[in-house]
Every structure is written in C-alpha cells, then in structure tokens.
Motif scaffolding. Structure first.
Motif, PDB file in Angstrom:
ATOM      1  N   UNK A   1       0.835  -1.206   0.000  1.00  0.00           N
ATOM      2  CA  UNK A   1       0.000   0.000   0.000  1.00  0.00           C
ATOM      3  C   UNK A   1       0.866   1.252   0.000  1.00  0.00           C
ATOM      4  N   UNK A   2       0.410   2.263  -0.717  1.00  0.00           N
ATOM      5  CA  UNK A   2       1.019   3.593  -0.629  1.00  0.00           C
ATOM      6  C   UNK A   2      -0.056   4.565  -0.152  1.00  0.00           C
ATOM      7  N   UNK A   3       0.211   5.193   0.992  1.00  0.00           N
ATOM      8  CA  UNK A   3      -0.773   6.134   1.554  1.00  0.00           C
ATOM      9  C   UNK A   3      -0.063   7.416   1.953  1.00  0.00           C
ATOM     10  N   UNK A   4       0.833   7.865   1.119  1.00  0.00           N
ATOM     11  CA  UNK A   4       1.525   9.122   1.415  1.00  0.00           C
ATOM     12  C   UNK A   4       2.914   8.878   1.954  1.00  0.00           C
ATOM     13  N   UNK A   5       3.795   9.829   1.686  1.00  0.00           N
ATOM     14  CA  UNK A   5       5.182   9.682   2.093  1.00  0.00           C
ATOM     15  C   UNK A   5       5.390   9.848   3.595  1.00  0.00           C
ATOM     16  N   UNK A   6       4.334  10.260   4.314  1.00  0.00           N
ATOM     17  CA  UNK A   6       4.480  10.335   5.768  1.00  0.00           C
ATOM     18  C   UNK A   6       4.019   9.045   6.421  1.00  0.00           C
ATOM     19  N   UNK A   7       3.803   8.012   5.626  1.00  0.00           N
ATOM     20  CA  UNK A   7       3.472   6.712   6.208  1.00  0.00           C
ATOM     21  C   UNK A   7       1.999   6.551   6.541  1.00  0.00           C
ATOM     22  N   UNK A   8       1.147   7.376   5.947  1.00  0.00           N
ATOM     23  CA  UNK A   8      -0.288   7.205   6.131  1.00  0.00           C
ATOM     24  C   UNK A   8      -0.880   8.027   7.258  1.00  0.00           C
ATOM     25  N   UNK A   9      -0.021   8.547   8.158  1.00  0.00           N
ATOM     26  CA  UNK A   9      -0.524   9.320   9.298  1.00  0.00           C
ATOM     27  C   UNK A   9      -1.259  10.577   8.873  1.00  0.00           C
ATOM     28  N   UNK A  10      -0.937  11.100   7.714  1.00  0.00           N
ATOM     29  CA  UNK A  10      -1.589  12.323   7.250  1.00  0.00           C
ATOM     30  C   UNK A  10      -2.965  12.076   6.673  1.00  0.00           C
ATOM     31  N   UNK A  11      -3.019  11.325   5.574  1.00  0.00           N
ATOM     32  CA  UNK A  11      -4.310  11.173   4.889  1.00  0.00           C
ATOM     33  C   UNK A  11      -5.224  10.148   5.539  1.00  0.00           C
ATOM     34  N   UNK A  12      -4.668   9.206   6.305  1.00  0.00           N
ATOM     35  CA  UNK A  12      -5.528   8.149   6.850  1.00  0.00           C
ATOM     36  C   UNK A  12      -5.978   8.410   8.280  1.00  0.00           C
ATOM     37  N   UNK A  13      -5.498   9.506   8.877  1.00  0.00           N
ATOM     38  CA  UNK A  13      -5.860   9.757  10.274  1.00  0.00           C
ATOM     39  C   UNK A  13      -7.361   9.979  10.420  1.00  0.00           C
ATOM     40  N   UNK A  14      -7.931  10.802   9.541  1.00  0.00           N
ATOM     41  CA  UNK A  14      -9.377  11.031   9.583  1.00  0.00           C
ATOM     42  C   UNK A  14     -10.155   9.741   9.350  1.00  0.00           C
ATOM     43  N   UNK A  15      -9.875   9.051   8.222  1.00  0.00           N
ATOM     44  CA  UNK A  15     -10.563   7.783   7.970  1.00  0.00           C
ATOM     45  C   UNK A  15     -10.425   6.783   9.127  1.00  0.00           C
ATOM     46  N   UNK A  16      -9.262   6.793   9.806  1.00  0.00           N
ATOM     47  CA  UNK A  16      -9.099   5.863  10.935  1.00  0.00           C
ATOM     48  C   UNK A  16     -10.103   6.193  12.035  1.00  0.00           C
ATOM     49  N   UNK A  17     -10.270   7.492  12.335  1.00  0.00           N
ATOM     50  CA  UNK A  17     -11.260   7.884  13.352  1.00  0.00           C
ATOM     51  C   UNK A  17     -12.664   7.459  12.916  1.00  0.00           C
ATOM     52  N   UNK A  18     -12.997   7.767  11.663  1.00  0.00           N
ATOM     53  CA  UNK A  18     -14.343   7.451  11.178  1.00  0.00           C
ATOM     54  C   UNK A  18     -14.566   5.947  11.164  1.00  0.00           C
TER      55      UNK A  18
ATOM     56  N   UNK B   1      13.765   4.372   3.534  1.00  0.00           N
ATOM     57  CA  UNK B   1      12.878   5.529   3.339  1.00  0.00           C
ATOM     58  C   UNK B   1      13.504   6.722   4.058  1.00  0.00           C
ATOM     59  N   UNK B   2      14.408   7.395   3.373  1.00  0.00           N
ATOM     60  CA  UNK B   2      15.282   8.379   4.022  1.00  0.00           C
ATOM     61  C   UNK B   2      14.546   9.479   4.763  1.00  0.00           C
ATOM     62  N   UNK B   3      13.546  10.072   4.102  1.00  0.00           N
ATOM     63  CA  UNK B   3      12.908  11.228   4.740  1.00  0.00           C
ATOM     64  C   UNK B   3      11.706  10.838   5.580  1.00  0.00           C
ATOM     65  N   UNK B   4      11.383   9.548   5.646  1.00  0.00           N
ATOM     66  CA  UNK B   4      10.196   9.126   6.379  1.00  0.00           C
ATOM     67  C   UNK B   4      10.562   8.480   7.706  1.00  0.00           C
ATOM     68  N   UNK B   5      11.556   7.626   7.651  1.00  0.00           N
ATOM     69  CA  UNK B   5      11.904   6.828   8.818  1.00  0.00           C
ATOM     70  C   UNK B   5      12.350   7.701   9.990  1.00  0.00           C
ATOM     71  N   UNK B   6      11.788   7.413  11.187  1.00  0.00           N
ATOM     72  CA  UNK B   6      12.209   8.185  12.354  1.00  0.00           C
ATOM     73  C   UNK B   6      13.087   7.363  13.285  1.00  0.00           C
ATOM     74  N   UNK B   7      13.157   6.043  13.031  1.00  0.00           N
ATOM     75  CA  UNK B   7      14.050   5.252  13.865  1.00  0.00           C
ATOM     76  C   UNK B   7      14.765   4.239  12.990  1.00  0.00           C
TER      77      UNK B   7
ATOM     78  N   UNK C   1       2.348   6.847  14.863  1.00  0.00           N
ATOM     79  CA  UNK C   1       2.591   6.029  13.682  1.00  0.00           C
ATOM     80  C   UNK C   1       4.087   5.879  13.412  1.00  0.00           C
ATOM     81  N   UNK C   2       4.815   6.993  13.445  1.00  0.00           N
ATOM     82  CA  UNK C   2       6.206   6.920  13.013  1.00  0.00           C
ATOM     83  C   UNK C   2       7.187   6.649  14.145  1.00  0.00           C
ATOM     84  N   UNK C   3       6.842   7.126  15.364  1.00  0.00           N
ATOM     85  CA  UNK C   3       7.786   6.923  16.468  1.00  0.00           C
ATOM     86  C   UNK C   3       7.374   5.787  17.392  1.00  0.00           C
TER      87      UNK C   3
END
Lengths: 409, 292
Positions: free
Chosen positions: A177-194, B145-151, A383-385
């Motif tokens: 799956x590709x859901x944005x370069x921020x790992x999905x936390x951006x575009x899927x946060x709303x849908x996750x709540x809903x 994923x250079x600019x995404x990964x935080x750990x 999501x990321x940390x």
C-alpha cells in the motif's frame, strides 16, 4: 528646510518603491469585480472559468489564477482591502468569526435542496452557508485486481483485512500500500477515526476522546510497522504514479486520479472506501468541495453575490462543464451528478455511491489549524515513532478541548 | 548640498525600503504580540503578556527550540571545522586554485528550494531506484525511506548533508579571505625559530590570526542554524503540514501565524520575539566566551 531638488529625489525614490509595490499581477480596470481561483492542474480549466466570467454581462470580471500556496495568499489578502471580491475556498470558523465572509443563504433560492446535504454542511458555520459548492473532490482506496487475484486476497472490508492484505501483497519488489510519504498518518488519520465511528469534532465537543480512538490510530501504527507500506515515493499520494507504475498493489489517492489510472491500467483496478474498524464503525471517504465565496470587505457585495448566483446556481451547464470536461469531479448538485454519463460506470460510479453513503468532511469548518496541528502531531508520533496511542490521543484531545472552549465558551 | 543630494539618492531608496519592509514589520509584529490578533493585523483586544506566557508553556514550540539548540550544537562546529579544513587545503594548493575555489563556492549560488527537491526527489527518495538506494542495492541492502523513517532518524542525514553542501562554500570563502590576510613573514619567522610546518604553525599562527574571521563565521552559523526554514520545509513538509520532529521554530511559527484554518498573529509574533531574544542571547554569550 528641504530644497526642491532634494524633495524631488525623495519623491523619485518613493515613486520607485511604489512602482515595486503596484505590480501585483492583478491588472485590469478598477471597474471589474475581482475573482480568484487556485491553479487547477488540468489543462483548459483556466480558459473555462474565464469564459464563464466573460458571459456575466452585468459587470466586467477579472479572473486571477493563483499558482502556488493559494490558501496562505488568500488568507493574507483577506486581511487587507486589496483582496478579491469573489474567491473559491472552504469556510473556516476563524474567518467567519473575524467577519471576513458574507453569508450566502439568500443566493441559493430554490436550488438549495438540489445540493448534496453533506457537501453543503462543509460550507455551513453556525447555521449559515458561506460558500456555494463548485466541485466535489473525494479520496478513496485504489486496488489492482490482477495482483489481488494472484495473491488470492479479497478486497478488504475491515481495517484488519486491509493490514492483512497489505502484508500479503508485499512481494516480488511490490509493496502492499502507498498512503503518502508520511506513512499514512496524514491522509488516513481522519478515515481511521471514522472507521471507529468517531470524528474530529462533534456538536462542539471533541469527537475522538475515546479509548477506541487510540485503538484506531494504533492500527495505522500496525500498518506502518508491518513493512508493507511504500515510503518516500517520488510523487506523493495525490498523484497515482506509484500505483500506475506497479510499485504498489493499493494506493490511497483521489477521484481526480481515475482518468490517469484508467489510461495506464485499463480496467485492472477497483476502488474502495476506507474500511470500518469494527461493527460499530463505518467505511468512509473524505470529501471536500471548494465553494464560491464573497469577501466581506468587498465594496460591491451585491454584485459579487449576483456573480456567484449566476455562475453556480443559474448556469447549471457551467457546473457540469467545470466538473466533468477537464478533471474528474462530482458535481455538487444532484440534478447534474445523476444524469452525468461519465459518472454512471466503473470506478466513477462507485465513487458517486461512496459520496452518497460514506462521505465525511475532510476539512470541516470547525477543525482549526491549532486542532489540526495537535492531532496530526499526535498521530505522527504514534505512527512513526511508536509513541503510546493512549497518551498521545488524550493529549491532543485536551488541546482540541481548549480550542473548542475558546470558540464556543 | 551636492553631497547631500548624492547621499540621499544612493541611501534614500535603500533606507526607505529598509524602513518600510523591515523596521515597520518588526515594530508591527512586536505590537501584535501583545494583542489577540486572530485573522486580523489591526487587532483591538489587548492581552498584555498572555501570548508570551502561552508560547513559553507551549510544548511543541519549546520542543522545537530544544531541537534546534541541539541542532546548532551539532551543525555549527561541524560546518566550522569542515569549512576551515577545506579553506586550508584550497589555500595550500599551487595549481588550479581559482577552479577549486569556484567549485566549492558554486553550491552557494544554488536555490535552497531547488537543492532540497534534488535531495528529496532524486538522491534520497525512498523507492528502490533512488540514487542512495541504488548504491545501497549494490551491497545488497534493502531500500531505506530516508525522509520518512524516524528510527533511525535518517532525515537528519538528508538535512545535514544538504545544509553542508549549500553552506560550506560560503564559509570557505570567508576563511580563505582570512587566510590570505595573514602576513607571510609570520610563518617565515616561525620556521627560522624552528617551528614545524603543519600543526605548530597552524596552532600558534594560523588559528590566532583567524580569530576575527572565526568569530564572524561562528555568529553567522549560529544564526543560520536557528533560522533554518527553507530546506526543512521543502524536504519534510507535505500538503498535510509538517511532522512534529525536526521542526524548526520558524516553521512552527509560520504554521501558527499563517496556517490555513486560522491565522494567529498574536501567538506567532510572540514566538518570533522569543526566538529573536534567544538568538541575541546565545550570540552575545558566544561572543563573550570567545573574545575573552
């Protein structure tokens, strides 16, 4: 005493400065109404809106096309007297409270019932409508049918199935799956709540102050850490490139991508809403619609309202042309969307159904930037940390509550 | 009289520009910082120091100040040492000196936005055919994923290499100018006294002679570290906003003051004043410590 010559050189200097300041690219006469659009990517839209504006005979209209960071530019221009008379945007409670927008309830007339209710709601603040919706955009999940068949995976109908599918489809150099370069936390946060039956804000209260919210956001973490997401793609989620290039089996993007995906993959794809988390939750698609709005600082509010009425209420043929001839949008008026032949088959027909059954406002008027920052920060940390979803969601809820208290007392 | 006119002709436009576009906005934002200024720049509700109190207890703002103090501790010495080392090397070589000087200086002429996009989209993108990932692929490693990964926080590698590439040349030129002002006879005298070429002359002649240049470079580097914006915004920012990590104070303030969905100039201005005071404070402290 200042000599005449000296005065002259000073005047020259200030004329120089004035010359620098006046080139705002607006052009045109003082008599014309100023109308602003952001820069649509599809070819032909600019010419189309200029053509619509020209056919308004009561007063000339200057259409300004605004590439770049339109939201910031618009917000800044609304602070001064130099802003547009008519512009497209989505209303925010802060601009309504600051008296920057003119209510447009009287512009609708009989046509009000023809607008999709959930879309009109995104332009309504404290019971008044501030924008006439022009075109509906929505986001949804695209999946590659052939890859699903090969892996023996069914289209997901719950969040757990989505995570499972994403994992199983990750093979042979293709990610699930590709859901944005921020790992999905951006575009899927709303849908996750809903998906859990929650929301950003509900009746002036925090809509996600609930242990289930942490569970729903936790699912995004599970997805992120499963190793099945594509991260760091060249183009972000709004462009379907990762999907059409075969880098992923599923991508979260929008209705606007349907023509490009069709061109690249034929009918080897399907679309889905974001699935529900559990029986209490609901599948959802985020929708948003730019609406035509009138600047309260305009000196010609009546003419501006007349222009809005002409363009988006009276000329239904313009709404049809604007929505369907260039990019791919859903006309906000039911009488138009129902008879549009482009929207009756394939992915587009599914999208129309999702908007009817599963629409959620992607950017509701009472979701301010303070709330958004607090919530997005929390989701990103979970999501990321791998931060604790309980703690983060609770902290964000606290911040949103403070902001709601400030707004509604 | 003639002189006076020439003075105003040359200085006038610049001074007027400075006044209108720099000093008036600074004064205005100082004013705004004492008001509840939401969606307006002509506010009426005076709130005293409340915006300051809010910002000083605002966790994300404090965290961004903390992050960038740490960033400064790291990036300032690194850039300083690398620029000095490069300057010493370029100063030593006897052929193609102008060529090397230009080559190292050239990135300074590159736009931050363009460089950021090159770093983000072609060198350090996360797909398997990105430049960095292709190199990793030769050694059989998985794409990162250079600019995404935080750990681990790989984004720092992207941001730091980008900043070094963009800035090194400028400071190199400053050091070169400083090196070329050191009188040759000092070195000759030292050699006669038996000092070895290399470490001893560097330690006892070059570095002390570069003191004023070094102080200037350190100050500029420090200010640049706290004012980070362009490359961070372009590498890590998305249309959904900016992630909570590696968020420079200026980016946080930018979203506070100008973010879509509510402009808050009061808090934004208060934050800007706090940041200015912090930079001034650290700079003064640094100047005091170094020149002592």
């Amino acid at each position: 005493m200042i000599s005449r010559r000296r005065l002259l050189s000073l005047a020259g200097a200030s004329a120089l400065l004035a010359a620098c300041g006046s080139n705002t690219g607006r052009g045109g006469s003082d008599q014309a109404l100023k109308q602003w659009y952001h820069a649509y990517g599809e070819p032909g839209v600019q010419q189309a809106v200029e053509r619509y504006a020209k056919s308004f005979t009561k007063t000339p209209v200057d259409v300004q096309w605004n590439p770049g960071d339109y939201d910031s530019k618009l917000a800044t221009s609304l602070l001064s007297d130099g802003g547009p008379d008519v512009f497209e945007s989505t209303p925010q409670i802060s601009s309504v409270r600051a008296g920057q927008l003119v209510p447009l309830d009287d512009v609708f007339g009989d046509a009000r019932g023809d607008f999709t209710e959930s879309i009109l709601a995104t332009h309504t603040v404290d019971g008044k409508v501030y924008g006439v919706p022009q075109a509906v955009d929505m986001q949804m999940l695209f999946y590659r049918k052939s890859l699903f068949e090969k892996a023996g995976v069914q289209p997901p109908s719950t969040v757990d199935e989505l995570i499972d599918a994403s994992k199983r489809l990750t093979r042979d150099g293709v990610k699930g799956l590709f859901a944005g370069n921020d790992g999905g936390g951006g575009v899927l946060a709303g849908p996750a709540l809903w998906s859990a039956g929650l929301d950003y804000v509900r009746d002036h209260q925090v809509g996600f102050d609930d242990p289930v919210a942490a569970q729903a956001i936790g699912k995004l973490r599970e997805l992120y850490s499963s190793g099945s997401l594509l991260l760091g793609a060249v183009k972000d989620w709004a462009e379907p490139d990762a999907f059409t290039q075969g880098l992923v089996a599923m991508q979260w993007t929008g209705l606007w991508a349907v023509p490009a995906v069709q061109k690249a993959l034929g009918d080897d794809f399907g679309v889905l809403p974001f699935p529900k988390l559990s029986a209490d939750g609901r599948a959802s698609v985020p929708v948003g619609a730019f609406g035509a709005m009138v600047n309260a600082k305009s000196k010609r509010i009546d003419e501006a309202k007349e222009l809005v009425r002409f363009l988006w209420i009276e000329r239904t043929d313009y709404q049809e042309d604007f929505n369907l001839s260039y990019g791919f949008h859903i006309p906000p008026r039911k009488s138009i969307s129902e008879k549009a032949s482009k929207l009756t088959t394939g992915a587009a027909a599914d999208a129309v159904k999702f908007v009817r059954d599963n629409a959620k406002a992607s950017n509701p008027p009472d979701w301010t930037s303070v709330m958004r920052t607090a919530f997005n920060d929390a989701v990103s940390r979970v999501v990321r940390d791998g931060a604790s979803a309980d703690t983060e969601v609770k902290a964000a809820a606290g911040k949103v509550r403070d902001e709601l208290k400030r707004l509604y007392g | 009289m003639r002189n006076g006119r020439a003075f105003w002709l040359f200085v006038g436009p610049f001074a007027a520009g400075l006044l209108v576009f720099v000093y008036v906005p600074i004064g205005w934002s100082l004013l705004l910082s004492f008001f509840d200024a939401r969606n307006t720049v002509t506010p009426s509700e005076f709130v005293g120091l409340r915006n300051y109190a809010d910002m000083l207890t605002d966790a994300p703002f404090l965290r961004s100040l903390g992050t960038f103090s740490l960033f400064a501790v790291f990036i300032v010495p690194l850039t300083f040492v690398l620029a000095l080392a490069l300057a010493l090397l370029v100063n030593q070589i006897s052929f193609m000196k102008a060529f090397f000087r230009s080559v190292f200086f050239l990135p300074t002429a590159c736009s931050y936005v363009v460089a950021s996009l090159v770093w983000k989209l072609s060198i350090f993108n996360g797909v398997r055919f990105g430049l960095a990932n292709t190199v990793l692929g030769w050694f059989g490693a998985e794409p990162v994923a250079w600019t995404v990964s935080t750990s681990p926080p790989w984004y720092w590698l992207v941001l730091v290499t980008l900043r070094l590439w963009l800035q090194l040349g400028f400071y190199l030129i400053l050091f070169l100018a400083g090196l070329q002002r050191i009188p040759q006879h000092l070195y000759e005298a030292a050699w006669i006294d038996g000092a070895s070429r290399g470490w001893q002359t560097l330690r006892y002649i070059t570095l002390p002679q570069l003191r004023t240049t070094s102080v200037a470079v350190l100050l500029l580097l420090l200010i640049a570290a706290y004012q980070a914006f362009d490359e961070f915004y372009n590498v890590l920012g998305t249309d959904r906003g900016y992630p909570p990590f590696a968020r420079p104070p200026l980016i946080y303030l930018y979203y506070t003051a100008l973010g879509s969905g509510g402009q808050d100039f009061g808090h934004g201005s208060a934050g800007a004043v706090i940041l200015t005071l912090l930079i001034a404070g650290v700079t003064l402290l640094q100047g005091r410590v170094i020149t002592r």
